[in-house]
Design an enzyme around this catalytic site. Structure first.
Site, PDB file in Angstrom:
ATOM      1  N   ASN A   1       0.983  -1.204   0.117  1.00 11.39           N
ATOM      2  CA  ASN A   1       0.049  -0.089   0.033  1.00 11.39           C
ATOM      3  C   ASN A   1       0.937   1.224   0.162  1.00 11.39           C
ATOM      4  O   ASN A   1       1.873   1.293   0.505  1.00 11.39           O
ATOM      5  CB  ASN A   1      -0.720   0.135   1.292  1.00 11.39           C
ATOM      6  CG  ASN A   1      -1.782   1.401   1.345  1.00 11.39           C
ATOM      7  OD1 ASN A   1      -2.207   1.714   0.225  1.00 11.39           O
ATOM      8  ND2 ASN A   1      -1.761   2.076   2.542  1.00 11.39           N
TER       9      ASN A   1
ATOM     10  N   HIS B   1       0.821   5.149   1.278  1.00 13.08           N
ATOM     11  CA  HIS B   1       0.034   5.843   2.298  1.00 13.08           C
ATOM     12  C   HIS B   1       0.782   7.231   2.364  1.00 13.08           C
ATOM     13  O   HIS B   1       2.071   7.484   2.239  1.00 13.08           O
ATOM     14  CB  HIS B   1       0.350   5.441   3.728  1.00 13.08           C
ATOM     15  CG  HIS B   1      -0.628   6.153   4.604  1.00 13.08           C
ATOM     16  ND1 HIS B   1      -1.981   6.388   4.803  1.00 13.08           N
ATOM     17  CD2 HIS B   1       0.048   6.788   5.636  1.00 13.08           C
ATOM     18  CE1 HIS B   1      -2.285   7.162   5.956  1.00 13.08           C
ATOM     19  NE2 HIS B   1      -1.323   7.226   6.399  1.00 13.08           N
TER      20      HIS B   1
HETATM   21  C1  GAR Z   1      -2.358   9.113  -2.799  1.00 14.80           C
HETATM   22  O1  GAR Z   1      -2.090  10.155  -2.217  1.00 14.80           O
HETATM   23  C2  GAR Z   1      -2.370   7.911  -1.957  1.00 14.80           C
HETATM   24  O2  GAR Z   1      -1.228   7.976  -1.243  1.00 14.80           O
HETATM   25  C3  GAR Z   1      -3.666   7.868  -0.949  1.00 14.80           C
HETATM   26  O3  GAR Z   1      -4.410   8.380  -1.937  1.00 14.80           O
HETATM   27  C4  GAR Z   1      -3.985   8.756  -2.997  1.00 14.80           C
HETATM   28  C5  GAR Z   1      -4.311   8.342  -4.396  1.00 14.80           C
HETATM   29  O4  GAR Z   1      -4.137   8.882  -5.465  1.00 14.80           O
HETATM   30  N1  GAR Z   1      -3.892   6.730  -0.474  1.00 14.80           N
HETATM   31  C6  GAR Z   1      -4.527   6.623   0.915  1.00 14.80           C
HETATM   32  O5  GAR Z   1      -4.691   7.641   1.238  1.00 14.80           O
HETATM   33  C7  GAR Z   1      -4.558   5.208   1.521  1.00 14.80           C
HETATM   34  N2  GAR Z   1      -5.019   5.599   2.666  1.00 14.80           N
HETATM   35  P1  GAR Z   1      -4.223   8.383  -6.734  1.00 14.80           P
HETATM   36  O6  GAR Z   1      -5.321   7.515  -6.942  1.00 14.80           O
HETATM   37  O7  GAR Z   1      -3.909   9.597  -7.924  1.00 14.80           O
HETATM   38  O8  GAR Z   1      -3.023   7.203  -6.923  1.00 14.80           O
END
Ligand code: GAR
Length: 203
Positions: free
Chosen positions: A114, A116
């Site tokens: 994952n 984060h």
């Molecule tokens: C990213 O910033 C990722 O780190 C975060 O969501 C965003 C997704 O962006 N993930 C979380 O918060 C998981 N808990 P993306 O869809 O453009 O890759």
């Protein structure tokens, strides 16, 4: 059959939204020296923008909704079947906003990663950009980690940092960080697929 195809490891990606990390992962696997291939992208939301991007890149997509009539348990059952059928070695969560159960994680024999948006173990959970500004910290970042049942708590495989400047807002931080997230995630995936254990640090 081309030699490269014989040794490729199979990747699946779970998304809930934009899918920019997903796009970076798919694009990286398209280069000749990459040990992996993305077999499918799956979302719990039919309106996830990333699904369109994945299709444009020629990747098979699936939607298993999770809502009042479709439980997470059901989602996980169907996902597990798909992972087994497609012989997936590595499952990458890329902006996937559901928490996978212990039962699922025990049953899936591959690795689950994952990304984060915080320097774990600091700031597990949601709204990390807003929370880091509230802390008056001067550094923010992102972490790629193995997924275990405890939220945002598995072994850290790589981290990247950004400086927080005067005038930064949650949106500005998200924009600055996302580019570094892409770079970090693809590096960690290459590392794990080639059996390297070194934790990646990108400042
Ligand atoms: C990213 O910033 C990722 O780190 C975060 O969501 C965003 C997704 O962006 N993930 C979380 O918060 C998981 N808990 P993306 O869809 O453009 O890759």
């Amino acid at each position: 059959m081309n030699d490269r195809l014989k040794i490729l490891k199979n990747i699946a990606i779970l998304i809930s939204g934009t899918g920019s990390n997903m796009e970076a992962i798919i694009n990286d696997t398209l280069s000749n020296d990459h040990p992996g291939i993305v077999k499918f992208v799956l979302s719990n939301r039919s309106d996830a923008l990333g699904l369109l991007k994945a299709k444009e890149l020629g990747i098979k997509t699936f939607v298993f909704p999770v809502n009042r009539t479709n439980s997470l348990e059901n989602f996980e059952k169907k996902l597990l079947k798909l992972l087994t059928n497609k012989k997936i070695d590595l499952l990458c969560l890329a902006g996937f906003m559901k928490v996978l159960s212990k039962k699922f994680l025990v049953n899936f024999k591959g690795n689950v990663l994952n990304i984060h948006p915080s320097i774990l173990p600091s700031l597990k959970g949601l709204n990390t950009h807003k929370r880091i500004l509230k802390k008056k910290s001067i550094t923010h970042g992102a972490t790629v980690h193995k997924v275990i049942p405890e939220l945002d708590s598995g072994k850290i495989l790589g981290q990247t940092t950004i400086k927080i400047r005067k005038g930064d807002t949650p949106d500005k931080l998200a924009k600055k960080l996302i580019k570094k997230e892409h770079y970090l995630y693809i590096k960690v995936i290459r590392n794990i697929m080639t059996g390297k254990n070194k934790i990646i640090q990108i400042d």
